[in-house]
Design a protein around this motif. Structure first.
Motif, PDB file in Angstrom:
ATOM      1  N   GLY A  91      31.298  36.033  46.314  1.00 46.52           N
ATOM      2  CA  GLY A  91      32.214  37.167  46.195  1.00 46.52           C
ATOM      3  C   GLY A  91      33.572  36.931  46.822  1.00 46.52           C
ATOM      4  N   GLN A  92      33.840  35.708  47.286  1.00 42.43           N
ATOM      5  CA  GLN A  92      35.150  35.380  47.844  1.00 42.43           C
ATOM      6  C   GLN A  92      36.205  35.462  46.749  1.00 42.43           C
ATOM      7  N   PRO A 246      55.788  46.792  40.927  1.00 49.10           N
ATOM      8  CA  PRO A 246      54.663  47.349  41.671  1.00 49.10           C
ATOM      9  C   PRO A 246      53.335  46.820  41.125  1.00 49.10           C
ATOM     10  N   VAL A 247      52.403  46.563  42.027  1.00 54.50           N
ATOM     11  CA  VAL A 247      51.075  46.084  41.644  1.00 54.50           C
ATOM     12  C   VAL A 247      50.027  47.023  42.244  1.00 54.50           C
ATOM     13  N   LYS A 248      49.110  47.433  41.382  1.00 54.18           N
ATOM     14  CA  LYS A 248      48.012  48.299  41.822  1.00 54.18           C
ATOM     15  C   LYS A 248      46.697  47.556  41.667  1.00 54.18           C
ATOM     16  N   LEU A 249      45.883  47.588  42.725  1.00 52.93           N
ATOM     17  CA  LEU A 249      44.587  46.926  42.722  1.00 52.93           C
ATOM     18  C   LEU A 249      43.549  47.915  43.230  1.00 52.93           C
ATOM     19  N   VAL A 250      42.565  48.229  42.386  1.00 55.60           N
ATOM     20  CA  VAL A 250      41.467  49.117  42.760  1.00 55.60           C
ATOM     21  C   VAL A 250      40.174  48.306  42.719  1.00 55.60           C
ATOM     22  N   LEU A 251      39.473  48.255  43.830  1.00 52.88           N
ATOM     23  CA  LEU A 251      38.216  47.515  43.872  1.00 52.88           C
ATOM     24  C   LEU A 251      37.150  48.208  43.037  1.00 52.88           C
ATOM     25  N   THR A 252      36.261  47.426  42.461  1.00 50.65           N
ATOM     26  CA  THR A 252      35.081  47.987  41.818  1.00 50.65           C
ATOM     27  C   THR A 252      34.036  48.294  42.884  1.00 50.65           C
ATOM     28  N   ARG A 253      33.010  49.047  42.502  1.00 54.92           N
ATOM     29  CA  ARG A 253      31.961  49.334  43.478  1.00 54.92           C
ATOM     30  C   ARG A 253      31.295  48.050  43.955  1.00 54.92           C
ATOM     31  N   ALA A 254      31.012  47.117  43.046  1.00 58.81           N
ATOM     32  CA  ALA A 254      30.390  45.853  43.471  1.00 58.81           C
ATOM     33  C   ALA A 254      31.301  45.095  44.433  1.00 58.81           C
ATOM     34  N   GLN A 255      32.613  45.144  44.199  1.00 54.90           N
ATOM     35  CA  GLN A 255      33.536  44.444  45.088  1.00 54.90           C
ATOM     36  C   GLN A 255      33.627  45.103  46.459  1.00 54.90           C
ATOM     37  N   MET A 256      33.312  46.391  46.530  1.00 55.80           N
ATOM     38  CA  MET A 256      33.282  47.053  47.835  1.00 55.80           C
ATOM     39  C   MET A 256      32.235  46.430  48.755  1.00 55.80           C
ATOM     40  N   PHE A 257      31.213  45.809  48.177  1.00 57.19           N
ATOM     41  CA  PHE A 257      30.157  45.193  48.977  1.00 57.19           C
ATOM     42  C   PHE A 257      30.577  43.842  49.554  1.00 57.19           C
ATOM     43  N   THR A 258      31.617  43.234  49.007  1.00 59.48           N
ATOM     44  CA  THR A 258      32.006  41.900  49.452  1.00 59.48           C
ATOM     45  C   THR A 258      33.412  41.828  50.011  1.00 59.48           C
ATOM     46  N   SER A 259      34.167  42.923  49.948  1.00 55.20           N
ATOM     47  CA  SER A 259      35.603  42.845  50.205  1.00 55.20           C
ATOM     48  C   SER A 259      36.092  43.650  51.393  1.00 55.20           C
ATOM     49  N   VAL A 260      35.324  44.617  51.878  1.00 51.78           N
ATOM     50  CA  VAL A 260      35.832  45.504  52.937  1.00 51.78           C
ATOM     51  C   VAL A 260      34.828  45.654  54.070  1.00 51.78           C
ATOM     52  N   ARG A 648      24.131  35.883  46.841  1.00 55.09           N
ATOM     53  CA  ARG A 648      24.646  37.029  46.083  1.00 55.09           C
ATOM     54  C   ARG A 648      24.032  38.313  46.618  1.00 55.09           C
ATOM     55  N   ILE A 649      24.855  39.353  46.754  1.00 54.52           N
ATOM     56  CA  ILE A 649      24.323  40.662  47.124  1.00 54.52           C
ATOM     57  C   ILE A 649      23.614  41.238  45.901  1.00 54.52           C
ATOM     58  N   ALA A 650      22.327  41.499  46.052  1.00 55.25           N
ATOM     59  CA  ALA A 650      21.484  41.818  44.904  1.00 55.25           C
ATOM     60  C   ALA A 650      21.465  43.299  44.547  1.00 55.25           C
ATOM     61  N   ASN A 651      21.985  44.148  45.419  1.00 56.86           N
ATOM     62  CA  ASN A 651      21.907  45.587  45.142  1.00 56.86           C
ATOM     63  C   ASN A 651      23.263  46.262  45.315  1.00 56.86           C
ATOM     64  N   ALA A 652      24.296  45.666  44.737  1.00 56.17           N
ATOM     65  CA  ALA A 652      25.667  46.143  44.938  1.00 56.17           C
ATOM     66  C   ALA A 652      26.051  47.246  43.960  1.00 56.17           C
TER      67      ALA A 652
END
Length: 722
Positions: A91-92, A246-260, A648-652
């Motif tokens: 998820g990097q 301007p650049v807008k970036l919204v994380l997906t729910r799965a990315q919330m498990f690896t990014s924050v 891999r996070i299996a339940n993201a």
């Protein structure tokens, strides 16, 4: 007082970072690693670059190498993104695609093709290859001779307790919108700390702090995930600088498990020893937790055990092991939430072995003074929490024998836990203005992540200025406002309220300065000590008829407004002659366990809390209820599962990562006890995290009482009871 931001939120008028729309705005999507360790062998971006609407694809090959962010009050910044071809966790972020629409960016991101030279990842705390990192903050405790005390003790309990990774998972997906105007950067971000965001972005992009503005007037929850400037924020700002749009970036729910971030897993070895009558003589708590390969987040899970009870012989040790996992971070009640589970579970076992009531054991070991330095507490109503909570809960009805209480097919269990959350404070500033129409505007660069900061600071401002709350506007979430610490650590209310009051009192002083030589004013020559405020006016103390309104004073002196700055600094224990106290509490839980199926329900929780001076009982109660729900999640549901082979996070997803829902949350009873704290001018402590601490242990202890089965690993699941 109701939340002043409630109407805006329920009407959809509150602007979150994901709502921001700017002229010429573009949209970004992340490409993430599908392996946990190794190097990128090939990275093909041509198809993505040729995809409709795509403006750029950034990788380690074409992105400028950026420096890491600064050291902060909570530790080091996460490593900068896109530095090289190394892969440190699944998820990097390995590429960023920017396009005209979010759909185009997401579609193009799926066209990026990557191959890897993989290596075996280090994923578990039991992996002998994991590099060990000792406690970097000097928080390990050594008191007396624990080994000898354990050897000669009349009773002891030793065991290993484990807690899994948990993921913060606020409802609002984290979003960043970045825009450059020449060399000035504005970032709308899901952050709990705009001031730190400004400092970090200025360092990373080598611009003055005055050239960076971070905006976060509303945040859709965070629970600690917003306490760091994450790599995706850096990437959005970098892409905005490259594209000059301007650049807008919204994380997906799965990315919330690896990014924050996430709450890191722990393995805790704990021994508690006592006399035959239950007085603690030794406590040995050693915790190992996980940290990312090149991150320095630190969670001293064992540290608070040294201060929880009166015990003469104590040792705590916290170590970390470097793993191929995403960066951990604070999650509501960081470290204390995990450490308290082990300590309070062990004490319950000790009480059971002694045939002593668990409540009586804790009362017997109440720390009347700070166990570390021997100073008196600035306040400590933990004993009252035990007593009032037990009375409200009906603890005396508990039959001490496990499996002795039953209601039809359900086994009934009562469990409890003692709770403390350490004192924390940082410097803070605020600015207050009284306008010519008699209204007020007060502001600070804090955030409100749902805790009620808007409301409570409106109250403090209104009370200090003597202006009705409806005539007071309190603003936050803007790094251009006076510096504020983070919304985290249960320290914002004390720091910010003190700074707000100081600023408001400064305004009153300046208004009195206007009339010092004013022959027309009944307040001529008065000091703050001579007057009382209320109803938008100031009058002589004890003589309400002899005064005048702020509007009249400003009009007569030709002033459009009067402004003053205020500040607060943390209390110093040596100067106070006492130990600043955090919040204390006692948690009492009833569980029902299906005797055949092992299904666990929590129908009732009583939380008795010493939070010092409660400024708004409605928002404070809400915080305790919210923390309790999080504690139920920690106890029964939440576990971030990492695949042992791939990392891999299996339940993201919210379909697989379970959190409590309405049916899991029934009767929540909260009572506040204790007096205002002497270490803070307003007597507050902070209650944002104390609500979660102790729930996991109380649930596990109640499960043992109901079933006779002792569970030492979270979450407590039905298969452990069958």
């Amino acid at each position: 007082m109701d939340r002043v931001d409630g109407a805006r939120k329920t009407a959809g008028a509150a602007g979150y970072p994901s709502d921001v729309q700017l002229p010429g705005q573009t949209h970004a999507a992340l490409v993430q690693s599908t392996v946990a360790a190794g190097r990128i062998r090939t990275l093909e971006t041509a198809a993505a670059e040729a995809s409709p609407g795509v403006l750029t694809v950034m990788t380690h090959r074409n992105a400028p190498r950026l420096p890491d962010g600064p050291m902060t009050a909570l530790g080091a910044s996460p490593p900068a993104p896109l530095r090289d071809d190394r892969i440190l966790h699944h998820g990097q972020h390995i590429a960023l695609v920017v396009a005209e629409t979010p759909e185009q960016a997401a579609a193009a991101a799926r066209l990026v093709r990557v191959t890897y030279d993989t290596s075996d990842p280090v994923l578990g705390l039991d992996d002998p290859r994991a590099e060990r990192m000792d406690n970097p903050w000097g928080m390990d405790a050594d008191r007396g001779d624990p080994a000898e005390a354990v050897r000669t003790a009349e009773a002891k309990v030793s065991g290993t307790w484990t807690t899994p990774d948990n993921t913060n998972n606020p409802l609002g997906l984290f979003a960043t919108v970045a825009v450059w105007e020449r060399d000035a950067l504005t970032v709308h971000d899901s952050t709990q700390w705009p001031t730190m965001g400004r400092v970090t972005l200025a360092k990373v992009f080598d611009v003055p702090e005055s050239a960076v503005r971070v905006l976060a007037p509303y945040v859709g929850g965070a629970f600690g995930a917003g306490l760091r400037v994450w790599p995706h924020v850096i990437l959005a700002a970098l892409a905005a600088r490259v594209l000059r749009r301007p650049v807008k970036l919204v994380l997906t729910r799965a990315q919330m498990f690896t990014s924050v971030g996430h709450r890191p897993s722990t393995v805790q070895h704990l021994t508690v020893a006592s006399t035959g009558t239950g007085e603690l003589v030794a406590l040995d708590h050693r915790c190992t937790s996980g940290v990312a390969m090149e991150d320095d987040d630190f969670e001293p899970c064992a540290a608070t055990s040294a201060l929880a009870y009166a015990c003469p012989n104590v040792i705590t040790r916290d170590v970390q092991l470097r793993l191929n996992i995403p960066d951990p971070t604070s999650m509501r009640a960081p470290a204390v939430g995990q450490g308290n589970f082990a300590l309070e579970s062990a004490l319950d076992e000790l009480a059971h072995s002694l045939s002593t009531d668990p409540l009586e054991l804790r009362l017997r070991n109440y720390a009347a003074e700070h166990p570390g330095n021997g100073l008196p507490w600035s306040s400590n109503a933990l004993r009252e929490c035990y007593e009032a909570g037990a009375e409200r809960f009906g603890w005396s009805r508990r039959d001490p024998e496990p499996r002795s209480m039953r209601d039809g097919d359900e086994l009934v269990g009562y469990g409890m836990a003692g709770v403390s959350y350490p004192w924390y404070a940082q410097p803070c500033k605020a600015r207050a203005t009284v306008n010519s129409d008699g209204s007020a505007f007060v502001r600070s660069a804090a955030t409100d992540i749902g805790t009620g900061t808007y409301t409570v600071m409106t109250q403090v401002s209104a009370d200090t200025l003597g202006i009705p709350p409806g005539r007071v506007r309190f603003d936050l979430g803007d790094s251009d406002m006076p510096q504020s610490p983070q919304a985290g650590g249960s320290g914002l209310t004390g720091a910010l309220a003190t700074a707000v009051r100081d600023a408001c009192r400064g305004v009153l002083g300046r208004i009195l300065d206007l009339v010092r030589d004013d022959s027309e004013s009944p307040l001529r020559g008065c000091t703050i000590g001579d007057v009382t405020v209320g109803g938008g006016r100031m009058h002589l103390r004890g003589r309400p008829a002899e005064g005048e309104s702020y509007a009249d004073i400003l009009a007569r002196h030709g002033q459009v407004e009067v402004t003053a700055d205020g500040a607060s600094t943390p209390a110093d224990a040596a100067e106070l002659g006492m130990a600043p106290a955090g919040a204390f509490g006692a948690k009492f839980v009833e569980v029902r366990v299906d005797a055949d199926l092992g299904v666990i329900r929590v129908p009732r929780v009583v939380s008795a809390i010493d939070g010092g001076q409660i400024l708004n009982e409605k928002t404070a109660r809400s915080q305790i209820i919210g923390g309790t729900v999080g504690g139920i999640g920690q106890a029964l549901f939440e576990e971030t599962v990492t695949d042992a082979g791939t990392g891999r996070i299996a339940n993201a997803t919210f379909g697989d990562y379970l959190v409590p829902v309405n049916a899991d949350v029934t009767q929540m009873d909260v009572l506040f006890v204790g007096d205002p704290d002497r270490a803070t001018p307003l007597g507050t402590k902070g209650v944002g995290e104390i609500g979660l601490v102790g729930i996991a242990a109380a649930v596990a202890n109640a499960v043992h009482h109901a079933t006779g089965t002792r569970v030492r690993s979270l979450p407590v699941t039905l298969d452990q009871l069958l």
